[in-house]
Design a protein around this motif. Structure first.
Motif, PDB file in Angstrom:
ATOM      1  N   ALA A 116       4.814   7.538  -6.040  1.00 57.78           N
ATOM      2  CA  ALA A 116       4.380   6.613  -7.087  1.00 57.78           C
ATOM      3  C   ALA A 116       4.869   5.196  -6.845  1.00 57.78           C
ATOM      4  CB  ALA A 116       4.872   7.107  -8.451  1.00 57.78           C
ATOM      5  N   GLY A 117       5.719   5.002  -5.835  1.00 55.86           N
ATOM      6  CA  GLY A 117       6.258   3.676  -5.556  1.00 55.86           C
ATOM      7  C   GLY A 117       7.289   3.229  -6.564  1.00 55.86           C
ATOM      8  N   GLU A 118       7.888   4.190  -7.270  1.00 57.40           N
ATOM      9  CA  GLU A 118       8.864   3.855  -8.309  1.00 57.40           C
ATOM     10  C   GLU A 118      10.265   3.675  -7.751  1.00 57.40           C
ATOM     11  OE1 GLU A 118       6.469   6.529 -11.651  1.00 57.40           O
ATOM     12  OE2 GLU A 118       8.405   7.194 -10.859  1.00 57.40           O
ATOM     13  N   ILE A 119      10.552   4.320  -6.637  1.00 57.99           N
ATOM     14  CA  ILE A 119      11.860   4.204  -5.992  1.00 57.99           C
ATOM     15  C   ILE A 119      11.653   3.976  -4.496  1.00 57.99           C
ATOM     16  CG2 ILE A 119      12.955   5.724  -7.694  1.00 57.99           C
ATOM     17  CD1 ILE A 119      13.038   7.903  -5.473  1.00 57.99           C
ATOM     18  N   ARG A 120      12.732   3.637  -3.803  1.00 58.00           N
ATOM     19  CA  ARG A 120      12.726   3.522  -2.344  1.00 58.00           C
ATOM     20  C   ARG A 120      13.757   4.496  -1.788  1.00 58.00           C
ATOM     21  NH1 ARG A 120      10.451  -1.365  -0.537  1.00 58.00           N
ATOM     22  NH2 ARG A 120      10.545  -0.371   1.522  1.00 58.00           N
ATOM     23  N   SER A 121      13.774   4.637  -0.452  1.00 60.54           N
ATOM     24  CA  SER A 121      14.653   5.615   0.179  1.00 60.54           C
ATOM     25  C   SER A 121      15.149   5.078   1.515  1.00 60.54           C
ATOM     26  CB  SER A 121      13.906   6.938   0.383  1.00 60.54           C
ATOM     27  OG  SER A 121      12.791   6.741   1.256  1.00 60.54           O
ATOM     28  N   THR A 163       0.808  -1.216   0.000  1.00 60.18           N
ATOM     29  CA  THR A 163       0.000   0.000   0.000  1.00 60.18           C
ATOM     30  C   THR A 163       0.849   1.277   0.000  1.00 60.18           C
ATOM     31  OG1 THR A 163      -0.137  -0.164   2.417  1.00 60.18           O
ATOM     32  CG2 THR A 163      -1.953  -1.119   1.157  1.00 60.18           C
ATOM     33  N   ASN A 164       2.157   1.126  -0.188  1.00 59.76           N
ATOM     34  CA  ASN A 164       3.112   2.240  -0.168  1.00 59.76           C
ATOM     35  C   ASN A 164       3.064   2.984   1.164  1.00 59.76           C
ATOM     36  OD1 ASN A 164       5.222   3.228  -1.852  1.00 59.76           O
ATOM     37  ND2 ASN A 164       4.120   5.143  -2.148  1.00 59.76           N
ATOM     38  N   CYS A 165       2.920   2.212   2.225  1.00 59.52           N
ATOM     39  CA  CYS A 165       2.855   2.774   3.580  1.00 59.52           C
ATOM     40  C   CYS A 165       3.938   2.178   4.469  1.00 59.52           C
ATOM     41  CB  CYS A 165       1.478   2.506   4.195  1.00 59.52           C
ATOM     42  SG  CYS A 165       0.116   3.370   3.380  1.00 59.52           S
ATOM     43  N   ALA A 166       5.084   1.830   3.877  1.00 59.89           N
ATOM     44  CA  ALA A 166       6.151   1.163   4.624  1.00 59.89           C
ATOM     45  C   ALA A 166       7.224   2.158   5.047  1.00 59.89           C
ATOM     46  CB  ALA A 166       6.769   0.050   3.777  1.00 59.89           C
ATOM     47  N   ALA A 167       7.705   1.980   6.266  1.00 61.61           N
ATOM     48  CA  ALA A 167       8.874   2.733   6.725  1.00 61.61           C
ATOM     49  C   ALA A 167      10.119   2.154   6.053  1.00 61.61           C
ATOM     50  CB  ALA A 167       8.992   2.619   8.240  1.00 61.61           C
ATOM     51  N   PRO A 168      11.148   2.958   5.828  1.00 60.38           N
ATOM     52  CA  PRO A 168      11.289   4.376   6.190  1.00 60.38           C
ATOM     53  C   PRO A 168      10.744   5.342   5.138  1.00 60.38           C
ATOM     54  CG  PRO A 168      13.341   3.605   5.246  1.00 60.38           C
ATOM     55  CD  PRO A 168      12.412   2.405   5.260  1.00 60.38           C
ATOM     56  N   GLY A 195       8.164   8.060   6.465  1.00 61.77           N
ATOM     57  CA  GLY A 195       8.745   9.201   7.156  1.00 61.77           C
ATOM     58  C   GLY A 195       9.492  10.130   6.222  1.00 61.77           C
ATOM     59  N   ASN A 196      10.191   9.553   5.248  1.00 62.91           N
ATOM     60  CA  ASN A 196      10.937  10.375   4.304  1.00 62.91           C
ATOM     61  C   ASN A 196      10.002  11.184   3.413  1.00 62.91           C
ATOM     62  OD1 ASN A 196      13.278   9.344   5.376  1.00 62.91           O
ATOM     63  ND2 ASN A 196      13.563   7.804   3.786  1.00 62.91           N
ATOM     64  N   MET A 197       8.884  10.572   3.021  1.00 63.18           N
ATOM     65  CA  MET A 197       7.906  11.318   2.219  1.00 63.18           C
ATOM     66  C   MET A 197       7.292  12.447   3.033  1.00 63.18           C
ATOM     67  SD  MET A 197       6.005   8.507  -0.245  1.00 63.18           S
ATOM     68  CE  MET A 197       6.089   6.997   0.719  1.00 63.18           C
ATOM     69  N   GLU A 198       7.040  12.197   4.309  1.00 64.04           N
ATOM     70  CA  GLU A 198       6.503  13.248   5.169  1.00 64.04           C
ATOM     71  C   GLU A 198       7.486  14.406   5.302  1.00 64.04           C
ATOM     72  OE1 GLU A 198       3.611  10.612   8.099  1.00 64.04           O
ATOM     73  OE2 GLU A 198       5.742  10.745   8.511  1.00 64.04           O
ATOM     74  N   VAL A 199       8.771  14.090   5.436  1.00 66.34           N
ATOM     75  CA  VAL A 199       9.796  15.142   5.530  1.00 66.34           C
ATOM     76  C   VAL A 199       9.823  15.967   4.255  1.00 66.34           C
ATOM     77  CG1 VAL A 199      12.299  15.536   5.538  1.00 66.34           C
ATOM     78  CG2 VAL A 199      11.272  14.019   7.239  1.00 66.34           C
ATOM     79  N   LEU A 209      10.222  13.257  -4.067  1.00 69.00           N
ATOM     80  CA  LEU A 209       8.929  12.932  -3.464  1.00 69.00           C
ATOM     81  C   LEU A 209       7.985  12.286  -4.466  1.00 69.00           C
ATOM     82  CD1 LEU A 209       6.900  12.967  -1.156  1.00 69.00           C
ATOM     83  CD2 LEU A 209       6.357  15.346  -1.737  1.00 69.00           C
ATOM     84  N   GLN A 210       7.908  12.836  -5.662  1.00 68.79           N
ATOM     85  CA  GLN A 210       6.956  12.297  -6.635  1.00 68.79           C
ATOM     86  C   GLN A 210       7.211  10.825  -6.968  1.00 68.79           C
ATOM     87  OE1 GLN A 210       4.204  13.602  -7.488  1.00 68.79           O
ATOM     88  NE2 GLN A 210       4.519  15.642  -6.635  1.00 68.79           N
ATOM     89  N   PRO A 211       8.461  10.422  -7.266  1.00 68.88           N
ATOM     90  CA  PRO A 211       8.680   8.985  -7.516  1.00 68.88           C
ATOM     91  C   PRO A 211       8.476   8.103  -6.299  1.00 68.88           C
ATOM     92  CG  PRO A 211      10.756  10.200  -7.643  1.00 68.88           C
ATOM     93  CD  PRO A 211       9.667  11.209  -7.591  1.00 68.88           C
ATOM     94  N   LEU A 212       8.707   8.648  -5.093  1.00 68.20           N
ATOM     95  CA  LEU A 212       8.416   7.881  -3.886  1.00 68.20           C
ATOM     96  C   LEU A 212       6.910   7.685  -3.725  1.00 68.20           C
ATOM     97  CD1 LEU A 212      10.958   9.422  -1.340  1.00 68.20           C
ATOM     98  CD2 LEU A 212      10.828   7.008  -1.988  1.00 68.20           C
TER      99      LEU A 212
END
Length: 407
Positions: A128-133, A97-102, A105-109, A123-126
């Motif tokens: 969209a679930g296209e990349i991780r951080s 659901t693209n609701c995984a840490a971390p 938190g990084n998207m919120e920042v 932020l946009q690719p995060l």
């Protein structure tokens, strides 16, 4: 305080519960089998991408983000029961659901503190679930429970270029082993000798492929490599250079940004932990009615009944405290809910670890095996007594706040 679910929450709960039953739980064994055949253990099994596509199709995506411009626009109180549901399958459901840490938190920042270029690039690719951080704060050489101890240096380049030079070593950097991890949010000191120890730190965005950035090794958690969360890595920054424009917010704002990030992160963890406890209770009950020892079903053994009853009471208590905390965060803000955020951070992992421990005991050898999720759930829950600040730090702060009333 009214914790009744509103119409939108009820509708999302129904859809998410159906999604879990129809797609997520059946995918758990499939993912386990697929992972054994992957070329790299850090890759997501193909079924994960299928789950993500289905979750997006059903509108079960970015539920965690309260900013309606970027996420679902849910309040903490609306999101709490949804995060609890995903916590029942923490290896798959949060990622699906693209609701995984971390990443959350990084998207919120980035949503709260990033500039327009940073939002567009990262932020946009995060979203969209296209990349991780990954979020790089903890260090092996200092007691990172006190974030002011951090020794990583973020210095202006001395050669006249408009760059920062980053030098330091981080570890247990969640998500850093994932092949799709493309960006680190790194916390370090830009003013190590500044008079205010909470204004010495800053945060910068460091692309993973930056020269001088080395992911040295994967760190295990109770022997698990935690593939589903992208692993936990030890990372070295050896004079890694990034543009000054990669600074998030302002110089000296890193500590405040970290606190803003960790507040929602702590309650999200607690929400999911309640789901883990509910899964454990379900497994306990199923085991108890299906096994016989000393001439009668385990469900008829008094000690087993006590375990199940105690677990139910504890979960109901935790849920109410978490909901109260979510309500306060929505109504008076994170600072106004500081006491409650610390209270749930202390109480929830500790209590859920106890419930999982009894569930493991009830399952005997099966409880510590790979045939049930209990051992892995236990490792994850026990780790949360350390992550986002160890229990003792929160107890110290909470006690000081209580004592201040009498001084």
């Amino acid at each position: 305080m009214d914790f009744a679910f509103d119409a939108r929450t009820e509708e999302l709960r129904a859809r998410l519960l159906a999604f879990m039953d129809e797609y997520v739980y059946p995918a758990e064994q499939v993912a386990h089998e697929q992972r054994a055949r992957l070329a790299s253990p850090w890759q997501d099994p193909p079924v994960v991408e299928e789950l993500k596509a289905e979750a997006r199709r059903q509108g079960l995506w970015n539920l965690f983000l309260p900013d309606a411009e970027y996420g679902a626009g849910l309040t903490n109180l609306q999101y709490a029961p949804l995060a609890e549901i995903t916590g029942r399958s923490p290896q798959l459901a949060p990622t699906a659901t693209n609701c995984a840490a971390p990443d959350t938190g990084n998207m919120e920042v980035l949503a709260q503190f990033g500039d327009e270029r940073q939002k567009k690039q990262w932020l946009q690719p995060l979203l969209a679930g296209e990349i991780r951080s990954a979020f790089a704060m903890t260090e092996p050489e200092v007691a990172s429970s006190d974030a002011t101890n951090i020794t990583t240096h973020i210095e202006r380049a001395s050669d006249g270029t408009d760059e920062y030079v980053i030098t330091g070593r981080k570890w247990y950097i969640s998500g850093a082993m994932h092949p799709d991890c493309q960006i680190f949010i790194v916390m370090g000191k830009t003013d190590p000798d500044g008079p205010d120890i909470r204004r010495q730190q800053s945060m910068v965005l460091v692309p993973r492929d930056t020269p001088g950035v080395t992911v040295e090794r994967a760190m295990q958690v109770f022997g698990y490599e935690d593939h589903y969360h992208g692993g936990h890595a030890e990372v070295v920054f050896d004079h890694a250079r990034v543009p000054v424009s990669n600074l998030i917010g302002e110089e000296g704002g890193g500590f405040a940004i970290a606190q803003a990030r960790l507040g929602p992160g702590r309650i999200h963890h607690c929400m999911r932990l309640i789901g883990m406890a509910e899964r454990a209770i379900e497994l306990m009950c199923r085991r108890a009615v299906s096994r016989t020892a000393f001439g009668k079903a385990l469900a008829q053994q008094g000690v087993v009944q006590n375990w199940i009853a105690d677990a139910r009471v504890q979960v109901e208590q935790l849920r109410l405290l978490v909901l109260k905390t979510a309500w306060l965060m929505d109504t008076v803000g994170n600072k106004g809910a500081h006491t409650e955020i610390q209270a749930i951070k202390i109480a929830t992992p500790r209590t859920v670890v106890g419930i999982l421990d009894r569930a493991i005991q009830l399952h005997g050898a099966g409880g510590v095996s790979q045939d049930f999720p209990l051992a892995e759930l236990y490792a994850g829950a026990r780790t949360l007594m350390l992550a986002d600040g160890p229990d003792e730090v929160h107890q110290r702060s909470l006690a000081r706040r209580e004592l201040k009333k009498y001084l």
